[in-house]
Design an enzyme around this catalytic site. Structure first.
Site, PDB file in Angstrom:
ATOM      1  N   ARG A 298       0.868  -1.178   0.000  1.00 18.62           N
ATOM      2  CA  ARG A 298       0.000   0.000   0.000  1.00 18.62           C
ATOM      3  C   ARG A 298       0.905   1.228   0.000  1.00 18.62           C
ATOM      4  NH1 ARG A 298      -2.182   0.950   5.470  1.00 18.62           N
ATOM      5  NH2 ARG A 298      -0.743   2.683   5.406  1.00 18.62           N
ATOM      6  N   HIS A 302      -3.597   4.571   4.574  1.00 17.39           N
ATOM      7  CA  HIS A 302      -4.706   3.603   4.640  1.00 17.39           C
ATOM      8  C   HIS A 302      -5.954   4.205   3.996  1.00 17.39           C
ATOM      9  CE1 HIS A 302      -7.545   0.683   6.134  1.00 17.39           C
ATOM     10  NE2 HIS A 302      -8.220   1.653   6.718  1.00 17.39           N
ATOM     11  N   TYR A 311       3.832   5.508  11.545  1.00 19.96           N
ATOM     12  CA  TYR A 311       4.103   4.118  11.933  1.00 19.96           C
ATOM     13  C   TYR A 311       4.966   3.332  10.952  1.00 19.96           C
ATOM     14  CZ  TYR A 311      -0.027   3.529   8.912  1.00 19.96           C
ATOM     15  OH  TYR A 311      -0.912   3.579   7.872  1.00 19.96           O
TER      16      TYR A 311
HETATM   17  C1  LIG Z   1     -14.755  -5.844  11.778  1.00 18.77           C
HETATM   18  C2  LIG Z   1     -13.933  -4.612  11.647  1.00 18.77           C
HETATM   19  N1  LIG Z   1     -12.961  -4.350  12.551  1.00 18.77           N
HETATM   20  C3  LIG Z   1     -12.222  -3.242  12.435  1.00 18.77           C
HETATM   21  C4  LIG Z   1     -12.434  -2.360  11.420  1.00 18.77           C
HETATM   22  C5  LIG Z   1     -11.577  -1.105  11.292  1.00 18.77           C
HETATM   23  N2  LIG Z   1     -10.682  -1.263  10.152  1.00 18.77           N
HETATM   24  C6  LIG Z   1     -10.940  -0.633   8.995  1.00 18.77           C
HETATM   25  S1  LIG Z   1      -9.787  -0.980   7.840  1.00 18.77           S
HETATM   26  C7  LIG Z   1      -8.922  -1.958   8.886  1.00 18.77           C
HETATM   27  C8  LIG Z   1      -7.657  -2.645   8.437  1.00 18.77           C
HETATM   28  C9  LIG Z   1      -7.856  -3.603   7.328  1.00 18.77           C
HETATM   29  O1  LIG Z   1      -6.615  -4.034   6.832  1.00 18.77           O
HETATM   30  P1  LIG Z   1      -6.475  -5.036   5.641  1.00 18.77           P
HETATM   31  O2  LIG Z   1      -7.458  -6.144   5.763  1.00 18.77           O
HETATM   32  O3  LIG Z   1      -5.051  -5.425   5.558  1.00 18.77           O
HETATM   33  O4  LIG Z   1      -6.911  -4.213   4.357  1.00 18.77           O
HETATM   34  P2  LIG Z   1      -6.292  -2.884   3.735  1.00 18.77           P
HETATM   35  O5  LIG Z   1      -7.027  -1.736   4.370  1.00 18.77           O
HETATM   36  O6  LIG Z   1      -4.840  -2.860   4.017  1.00 18.77           O
HETATM   37  O7  LIG Z   1      -6.600  -2.948   2.291  1.00 18.77           O
HETATM   38  C10 LIG Z   1      -9.533  -2.002  10.134  1.00 18.77           C
HETATM   39  C11 LIG Z   1      -9.006  -2.754  11.283  1.00 18.77           C
HETATM   40  C12 LIG Z   1     -13.475  -2.640  10.508  1.00 18.77           C
HETATM   41  N3  LIG Z   1     -13.746  -1.847   9.481  1.00 18.77           N
HETATM   42  N4  LIG Z   1     -14.187  -3.784  10.627  1.00 18.77           N
END
Ligand SMILES: Cc1ncc(C[n+]2csc(CCOP(=O)(O)OP(=O)(O)O)c2C)c(N)n1
Length: 403
Positions: A298, A302, A311
């Site tokens: 990425r 985010h 971080y």
């Molecule tokens: C069930 C849930 N827990 C926490 C969140 C908060 N949250 C939003 S994005 C994220 C990280 C996701 O990371 P990843 O699966 O690696 O996908 P990326 O964003 O890197 O594409 C989190 C923890 C959420 N949206 N849903």
């Protein structure tokens, strides 16, 4: 044996090593090298790599691609990056509430999206703008969703591209259920290329820690569902690095659920296309699920609400910049003589025009009628929703001027 002899102590059973991936220490922390298992066809400089044990199973698929296929994939990469840049800029200018950038993940998404057939179905997370593009979802709809003027963004069934899912990992279960439905409809393994269908479920590395993800793998494996789990390992789940999420890489986990897992270079569009095509062909033929881990990065934040400099170190980002998926494909096409400067210029011009078009469309999007938020909650009218809608309309009308 004398009477008072003790029974020999039972031998402790030898530890069973079920698989070579038994973990003995912390996971490797090098997040820039995908390791020897990673399927790759084009290196960071655009050179076609020779056949190797890792990529040989997919070589034929790449060899069957034409120069026109290569040019068309390149065009998709550039246009998708441009849509993403426009989404980011529009958020910064106050036109969108939020934008999750796919910068750096274009090849993972375009390779996967292009491997799908019309009748296949995609279940995205919230960053899959490149897959949306390949499914012919108008980019304006993505912008409208993040502008908050459409309720979900698009008709899932119009392009077999489900709504964005913000609840991490949830769509894995939706996808599994849908794939099991396809199976029950008999649309798997008939041999008819226009009928046999498969499902793709997209999530990130962080998503693999969710219960939903693991439950989906159990069900898909047991049901032998026509499903491809596509994990974009972009190394970060907001501020959480891989080593805080799993002890073994996602692709190795598939084996524990009873189906194959493959790690592919997520910045190599040809490799992603080939691996995904093979997995989808197998799923449609009734051979069950595959988990693909696209090893990528990425490059941006985010979302527009995040500051990654808090971080992660800049040196890591610099290493990945060298692996850029667009530069790589451009180098490949140019070195093979498949595309010239005039072609690259024409694609850039098309990207400019696309950006101008979607920017204008976004700025001109009207606010929807307020009661529209009650539409499409259920397929058929629902008495509770209808009551709430009536109450809401009456409440709005109670203000001076009815606003
Ligand atoms: C069930 C849930 N827990 C926490 C969140 C908060 N949250 C939003 S994005 C994220 C990280 C996701 O990371 P990843 O699966 O690696 O996908 P990326 O964003 O890197 O594409 C989190 C923890 C959420 N949206 N849903």
């Amino acid at each position: 044996m004398p009477d008072d002899a003790m029974e020999p102590a039972p031998q402790a059973p030898a530890p069973v090593r079920h698989h070579e991936t038994v973990v003995t220490g912390p996971m490797e922390h090098d997040i820039t090298d995908g390791g020897p298992d990673m399927v790759q066809f084009v290196d960071g400089d655009g050179n076609r790599l020779p056949t190797s044990p890792a990529n040989e199973a997919y070589a034929k698929i790449v060899e069957d691609l034409t120069p026109e296929d290569g040019r068309s994939m390149y065009r998709d990469l550039v246009l998708v990056r441009r849509i993403d840049a426009e989404g980011h800029a529009l958020q910064r200018q106050g036109e969108l509430g939020l934008w999750p950038s796919l910068l750096g993940q274009e090849a993972a998404q375009v390779g996967a999206g292009r491997a799908m057939r019309r009748q296949d179905y995609a279940f995205p997370g919230y960053r899959e703008h490149g897959v949306a593009w390949c499914r012919d979802v108008p980019p304006e709809n993505l912008l409208g969703m993040f502008r908050g003027v459409n309720h979900g963004g698009w008709d899932s069934n119009a392009n077999n591209f489900h709504l964005y899912t913000i609840v991490i990992g949830n769509q894995m279960l939706h996808a599994t259920g849908y794939a099991m439905g396809i199976q029950r409809d008999g649309d798997v393994g008939t041999g008819d290329p226009d009928r046999d269908a498969a499902v793709m479920a997209f999530t990130g590395d962080g998503g693999t820690a969710q219960g939903d993800f693991n439950e989906a793998l159990v069900f898909a494996g047991v049901a032998n569902a026509p499903l491809v789990f596509f994990v974009q390992n972009n190394q970060w789940a907001i501020s959480e690095p891989n080593y805080k999420q799993f002890r073994i890489p996602p692709y190795q986990r598939a084996r524990g659920f009873g189906f194959p897992g493959v790690r592919v270079d997520g910045n190599d569009v040809l490799a992603v296309y080939a691996v995904t095509k093979a997995a989808l062909d197998a799923a449609r033929a009734g051979q069950g699920p595959t988990l693909i881990e696209a090893f990528t990065y990425r490059m941006g934040a985010h979302t527009t609400s995040d500051d990654p400099t808090k971080y992660r170190i800049a040196a890591e980002v610099d290493i990945w910049r060298e692996k850029d998926p667009i530069t790589r494909m451009r180098g490949f096409l140019a070195s093979k003589g498949y595309a010239d400067e005039a072609f690259f210029d024409a694609v850039d011009k098309e990207a400019d025009e696309l950006a101008a078009r979607i920017r204008k469309a976004c700025q001109e999007m009207p606010n929807p009628p307020k009661p529209a938020m009650f539409d499409n909650v259920y397929v058929d009218p629902h008495p509770v929703v209808e009551r709430e809608k009536a109450e809401f309309i009456a409440y709005q009308a109670s203000f001076e001027g009815g606003k």
